[in-house]
Design a protein around this motif. Structure first.
Motif, PDB file in Angstrom:
ATOM      1  N   ASP A  17       0.892  -1.128   0.003  1.00 29.07           N
ATOM      2  CA  ASP A  17       0.142  -0.136  -0.083  1.00 29.07           C
ATOM      3  C   ASP A  17       0.959   1.340   0.013  1.00 29.07           C
ATOM      4  O   ASP A  17       0.473   2.564   0.695  1.00 29.07           O
ATOM      5  CB  ASP A  17      -0.947   0.062   1.288  1.00 29.07           C
ATOM      6  CG  ASP A  17      -0.198  -0.196   2.368  1.00 29.07           C
ATOM      7  OD1 ASP A  17       0.917  -0.456   2.449  1.00 29.07           O
ATOM      8  OD2 ASP A  17      -0.882  -0.217   3.506  1.00 29.07           O
ATOM      9  N   SER A  18       1.882   1.344  -0.483  1.00 30.70           N
ATOM     10  CA  SER A  18       2.941   2.336  -0.677  1.00 30.70           C
ATOM     11  C   SER A  18       2.018   3.639  -1.540  1.00 30.70           C
ATOM     12  O   SER A  18       1.578   3.418  -2.457  1.00 30.70           O
ATOM     13  CB  SER A  18       4.124   2.139  -1.558  1.00 30.70           C
ATOM     14  OG  SER A  18       4.759   3.249  -1.849  1.00 30.70           O
ATOM     15  N   PHE A  19       2.213   4.732  -1.020  1.00 26.07           N
ATOM     16  CA  PHE A  19       1.644   5.951  -1.556  1.00 26.07           C
ATOM     17  C   PHE A  19       1.908   6.229  -3.155  1.00 26.07           C
ATOM     18  O   PHE A  19       1.437   6.810  -3.856  1.00 26.07           O
ATOM     19  CB  PHE A  19       1.851   7.277  -0.597  1.00 26.07           C
ATOM     20  CG  PHE A  19       3.035   8.032  -1.055  1.00 26.07           C
ATOM     21  CD1 PHE A  19       3.042   8.873  -2.245  1.00 26.07           C
ATOM     22  CD2 PHE A  19       4.401   7.614  -0.694  1.00 26.07           C
ATOM     23  CE1 PHE A  19       4.151   9.734  -2.356  1.00 26.07           C
ATOM     24  CE2 PHE A  19       5.574   8.479  -0.824  1.00 26.07           C
ATOM     25  CZ  PHE A  19       5.506   9.463  -1.793  1.00 26.07           C
ATOM     26  N   TYR A  20       3.361   5.872  -3.235  1.00 24.58           N
ATOM     27  CA  TYR A  20       3.844   6.066  -4.478  1.00 24.58           C
ATOM     28  C   TYR A  20       3.637   4.774  -5.669  1.00 24.58           C
ATOM     29  O   TYR A  20       3.089   4.908  -6.509  1.00 24.58           O
ATOM     30  CB  TYR A  20       5.415   6.424  -4.496  1.00 24.58           C
ATOM     31  CG  TYR A  20       5.780   6.431  -5.893  1.00 24.58           C
ATOM     32  CD1 TYR A  20       5.651   7.695  -6.517  1.00 24.58           C
ATOM     33  CD2 TYR A  20       6.891   5.553  -6.377  1.00 24.58           C
ATOM     34  CE1 TYR A  20       6.439   7.969  -7.654  1.00 24.58           C
ATOM     35  CE2 TYR A  20       7.373   5.664  -7.659  1.00 24.58           C
ATOM     36  CZ  TYR A  20       7.367   6.979  -8.335  1.00 24.58           C
ATOM     37  OH  TYR A  20       7.736   7.073  -9.537  1.00 24.58           O
ATOM     38  N   SER A 211      11.333  12.672  -2.365  1.00 25.36           N
ATOM     39  CA  SER A 211      10.654  12.029  -3.550  1.00 25.36           C
ATOM     40  C   SER A 211       9.187  11.957  -3.661  1.00 25.36           C
ATOM     41  O   SER A 211       8.947  11.396  -2.745  1.00 25.36           O
ATOM     42  CB  SER A 211      11.479  10.618  -3.647  1.00 25.36           C
ATOM     43  OG  SER A 211      10.989  10.055  -4.860  1.00 25.36           O
ATOM     44  N   ASN A 212       8.606  12.831  -4.526  1.00 27.92           N
ATOM     45  CA  ASN A 212       7.214  12.782  -4.798  1.00 27.92           C
ATOM     46  C   ASN A 212       6.319  12.998  -3.535  1.00 27.92           C
ATOM     47  O   ASN A 212       5.420  12.571  -3.641  1.00 27.92           O
ATOM     48  CB  ASN A 212       7.076  11.392  -5.435  1.00 27.92           C
ATOM     49  CG  ASN A 212       7.556  11.090  -6.814  1.00 27.92           C
ATOM     50  OD1 ASN A 212       7.492  11.638  -7.798  1.00 27.92           O
ATOM     51  ND2 ASN A 212       8.464   9.960  -6.459  1.00 27.92           N
ATOM     52  N   LYS A 213       6.723  13.704  -2.695  1.00 28.37           N
ATOM     53  CA  LYS A 213       6.131  13.900  -1.535  1.00 28.37           C
ATOM     54  C   LYS A 213       5.001  14.896  -1.484  1.00 28.37           C
ATOM     55  O   LYS A 213       4.878  15.717  -2.553  1.00 28.37           O
ATOM     56  CB  LYS A 213       6.924  14.276  -0.500  1.00 28.37           C
ATOM     57  CG  LYS A 213       7.652  13.194   0.293  1.00 28.37           C
ATOM     58  CD  LYS A 213       8.499  13.404   1.506  1.00 28.37           C
ATOM     59  CE  LYS A 213       8.899  12.221   2.122  1.00 28.37           C
ATOM     60  NZ  LYS A 213       9.705  12.682   3.603  1.00 28.37           N
ATOM     61  N   ASP A 214       4.005  15.048  -0.722  1.00 26.19           N
ATOM     62  CA  ASP A 214       2.991  15.655  -0.793  1.00 26.19           C
ATOM     63  C   ASP A 214       3.095  17.324  -0.895  1.00 26.19           C
ATOM     64  O   ASP A 214       2.550  18.263  -1.612  1.00 26.19           O
ATOM     65  CB  ASP A 214       1.806  15.713   0.384  1.00 26.19           C
ATOM     66  CG  ASP A 214       1.200  14.440   0.393  1.00 26.19           C
ATOM     67  OD1 ASP A 214       1.022  13.711  -0.754  1.00 26.19           O
ATOM     68  OD2 ASP A 214       0.637  14.011   1.541  1.00 26.19           O
ATOM     69  N   PHE A 215       4.284  17.699  -0.275  1.00 30.31           N
ATOM     70  CA  PHE A 215       4.663  19.245  -0.671  1.00 30.31           C
ATOM     71  C   PHE A 215       5.113  19.416  -1.898  1.00 30.31           C
ATOM     72  O   PHE A 215       4.592  20.757  -2.396  1.00 30.31           O
ATOM     73  CB  PHE A 215       5.693  19.880   0.693  1.00 30.31           C
ATOM     74  CG  PHE A 215       7.156  19.330   0.099  1.00 30.31           C
ATOM     75  CD1 PHE A 215       7.753  20.385  -0.665  1.00 30.31           C
ATOM     76  CD2 PHE A 215       7.844  18.177   0.065  1.00 30.31           C
ATOM     77  CE1 PHE A 215       9.251  20.328  -1.102  1.00 30.31           C
ATOM     78  CE2 PHE A 215       8.949  18.084  -0.228  1.00 30.31           C
ATOM     79  CZ  PHE A 215       9.895  19.047  -0.914  1.00 30.31           C
ATOM     80  N   VAL A 216       5.776  18.779  -2.735  1.00 30.25           N
ATOM     81  CA  VAL A 216       5.826  18.752  -4.047  1.00 30.25           C
ATOM     82  C   VAL A 216       4.493  19.006  -4.851  1.00 30.25           C
ATOM     83  O   VAL A 216       4.101  19.842  -5.803  1.00 30.25           O
ATOM     84  CB  VAL A 216       6.728  17.741  -4.660  1.00 30.25           C
ATOM     85  CG1 VAL A 216       6.867  17.999  -6.306  1.00 30.25           C
ATOM     86  CG2 VAL A 216       7.990  17.694  -3.919  1.00 30.25           C
ATOM     87  N   GLY A 217       3.504  17.798  -4.395  1.00 35.20           N
ATOM     88  CA  GLY A 217       2.380  17.735  -5.142  1.00 35.20           C
ATOM     89  C   GLY A 217       1.484  19.110  -4.928  1.00 35.20           C
ATOM     90  O   GLY A 217       0.623  19.638  -5.958  1.00 35.20           O
ATOM     91  N   VAL A 224       0.349  12.179  -7.444  1.00 39.11           N
ATOM     92  CA  VAL A 224       1.753  11.396  -6.986  1.00 39.11           C
ATOM     93  C   VAL A 224       2.558  11.090  -8.116  1.00 39.11           C
ATOM     94  O   VAL A 224       3.814  11.122  -8.220  1.00 39.11           O
ATOM     95  CB  VAL A 224       1.295  10.504  -5.965  1.00 39.11           C
ATOM     96  CG1 VAL A 224       0.714   9.296  -6.554  1.00 39.11           C
ATOM     97  CG2 VAL A 224       2.794  10.069  -5.546  1.00 39.11           C
ATOM     98  N   ASP A 225       1.685  10.579  -9.455  1.00 37.81           N
ATOM     99  CA  ASP A 225       2.577  10.100 -10.426  1.00 37.81           C
ATOM    100  C   ASP A 225       2.979  11.380 -11.364  1.00 37.81           C
ATOM    101  O   ASP A 225       3.530  11.081 -12.428  1.00 37.81           O
ATOM    102  CB  ASP A 225       1.594   9.182 -11.279  1.00 37.81           C
ATOM    103  CG  ASP A 225       0.418   9.689 -11.688  1.00 37.81           C
ATOM    104  OD1 ASP A 225      -0.020  11.025 -11.417  1.00 37.81           O
ATOM    105  OD2 ASP A 225      -0.373   9.132 -12.687  1.00 37.81           O
ATOM    106  N   ARG A 226       2.725  12.600 -11.303  1.00 36.09           N
ATOM    107  CA  ARG A 226       3.357  13.597 -12.052  1.00 36.09           C
ATOM    108  C   ARG A 226       4.355  14.457 -11.350  1.00 36.09           C
ATOM    109  O   ARG A 226       4.389  15.742 -11.561  1.00 36.09           O
ATOM    110  CB  ARG A 226       2.161  14.377 -12.400  1.00 36.09           C
ATOM    111  CG  ARG A 226       1.135  13.523 -13.348  1.00 36.09           C
ATOM    112  CD  ARG A 226       0.212  14.389 -13.993  1.00 36.09           C
ATOM    113  NE  ARG A 226       0.566  15.449 -14.704  1.00 36.09           N
ATOM    114  CZ  ARG A 226      -0.080  16.437 -15.178  1.00 36.09           C
ATOM    115  NH1 ARG A 226      -1.355  16.701 -14.633  1.00 36.09           N
ATOM    116  NH2 ARG A 226       0.320  17.592 -15.565  1.00 36.09           N
ATOM    117  N   LEU A 232      12.622  16.873  -8.575  1.00 42.81           N
ATOM    118  CA  LEU A 232      14.211  17.103  -8.982  1.00 42.81           C
ATOM    119  C   LEU A 232      14.512  18.714  -9.035  1.00 42.81           C
ATOM    120  O   LEU A 232      15.606  19.029  -8.631  1.00 42.81           O
ATOM    121  CB  LEU A 232      14.094  16.554 -10.673  1.00 42.81           C
ATOM    122  CG  LEU A 232      14.103  15.209 -10.886  1.00 42.81           C
ATOM    123  CD1 LEU A 232      14.038  15.118 -12.353  1.00 42.81           C
ATOM    124  CD2 LEU A 232      15.001  14.367 -10.025  1.00 42.81           C
ATOM    125  N   ALA A 233      13.667  19.247  -8.965  1.00 41.52           N
ATOM    126  CA  ALA A 233      13.943  20.916  -8.857  1.00 41.52           C
ATOM    127  C   ALA A 233      14.295  20.790  -7.255  1.00 41.52           C
ATOM    128  O   ALA A 233      15.258  21.860  -6.961  1.00 41.52           O
ATOM    129  CB  ALA A 233      12.723  21.738  -9.101  1.00 41.52           C
TER     130      ALA A 233
END
Length: 278
Positions: A17-20, A211-217, A224-226, A232-233
Motif C-alpha cells: 500500500d505504498s503511497f507511490y 521524492s514525490n512527497k505531498d509538499f511537491v504535489g 503523485v504520478d506527476r 528534481l527541482a
C-alpha cells in the motif's frame, strides 16, 4: 562510495500500500528486480521499508520482520558492496536486519522506540536522526505550528545525533534528516528546502527525503504520478546547499540531477567536453 556528488538512497518498499508505487515492489522478485535496477542506475544505498509511513492497515512486528529481514539477507548476498538501509522505528526489526547485514537504520519516526538506537550502537550501524515534531508513527500532521521550523529541526536532530554518538553509534554513520512532510505542512517543508543550508552548516551530514512527497504535489497541484520534475527541482536546490544523501524513488533521474549540480559547483568535471575545442 563515490564522493564527487551526493549519495543516492534508492527506495524499495516491501508494502502492498505504498503511497507511490501502490505495492509494485511488495513481491520478493519484483523487489529484487527493483534493487538490481537501482544499483545499475547508480544507487549507493538501498533503503528497505516494510510499513507504509501513513495511516493504513496495521502491520505488527512479526509481519514487518517477514517483509524486511529475509529481503535484507538476500540483498546482502547479491550486493556485498552496496550499503543497505532499513526504514523502521522498531528495535526488534532493526536488530534482525542488522544481524542479516544491514548497515544503516533509517528511523523516520524520531526515536519513537528508544531501543532502536541501542541496536545501532551494539552493531556499529549508522542511524538517521529525523524530526517529526512529536508525531507518533503512522499519523498525519494536523494544524501543527513552529515559531521557526528550521530552528526546531536543527535543535532536535543535532541534539539527537549527539545523544546517539554518546551512546556509541559511530559518528561517521550518523545522518540528520529534516524529514519533509512528517509532522509538517507544505509551508514547513518548503521553508526547510529553501533554508536547508542552515542545517548543513551544523556539520552533520544531511539526508533529504523529498521524492514525490505531498509538499511537491501541493506546490504544483499535481498527483503523485506527476511529481518527478518538481522533485528534481527541489533536489537541485538541496544539493546546491550541500545535502549529502538523497532518498529517491527515481534513481536514474536523481543521479543525473545531482551529477549536473556537482558539475556546475565544480565538484566533478564534465563527462565529455569538445565544444569550442575542435
Amino acid at each position: 562510495m563515490r564522493r564527487d556528488r551526493p549519495l543516492v538512497m534508492a527506495i524499495v518498499n516491501r508494502t502492498p500500500d505504498s503511497f507511490y508505487d501502490r505495492g509494485a515492489t511488495y513481491g520478493t522478485e519484483e523487489a529484487l528486480e527493483a534493487a538490481e535496477r537501482a544499483v545499475a542506475e547508480g544507487a549507493d544505498i538501498i533503503d528497505v521499508g516494510g510499513v507504509k509511513a501513513g495511516p493504513g492497515t496495521d502491520v505488527d512486528v512479526a509481519e514487518e520482520t517477514r517483509r524486511v529481514v529475509p529481503f535484507v539477507a538476500e540483498l546482502r548476498s547479491r550486493f556485498p558492496d552496496i550499503a543497505i538501509s532499513v526504514d523502521t522505528w522498531r528495535h526488534e526489526v532493526g536488530r534482525r536486519a542488522c544481524e542479516e547485514g544491514a548497515d544503516l537504520l533509517n528511523d523516520t519516526w524520531a526515536g519513537s522506540d528508544p531501543e532502536l538506537a541501542v541496536v545501532a550502537a551494539e552493531f556499529g550501524a549508522g542511524y538517521v536522526c529525523s524530526h517529526t515534531g512529536g508525531a507518533v508513527p503512522r499519523t498525519r500532521p494536523h494544524r501543527v505550528r513552529y515559531p521557526d521550523v528550521v530552528a526546531d529541526v536543527i535543535a532536535e536532530v543535532t541534539g539527537r545525533a549527539r545523544q546517539l554518538q554518546d551512546l556509541g553509534v559511530p559518528a561517521e554513520g550518523l545522518l540528520v534528516d529534516p524529514t519533509h512532510d512528517f509532522g509538517k505542512n507544505t509551508w514547513h517543508s518548503l521553508a526547510l528546502t529553501r533554508d536547508l543550508g542552515r542545517l548543513v552548516d551544523t556539520g552533520w551530514p544531511v539526508l533529504v527525503a523529498l521524492s514525490n512527497k505531498d509538499f511537491v504535489g501541493e506546490a504544483l497541484d499535481l498527483p503523485v504520478d506527476r511529481r518527478l520534475h518538481g522533485t528534481l527541482a527541489a533536489t537541485a536546490v538541496c544539493a546546491w546547499q550541500g545535502a549529502a544523501v538523497f532518498r529517491a524513488h527515481n534513481v536514474a533521474e536523481t543521479c543525473q540531477a545531482l551529477d549536473m549540480v556537482a558539475v556546475i559547483k565544480g565538484d566533478k568535471p564534465p563527462a565529455h567536453v569538445i565544444r569550442g575545442l575542435v
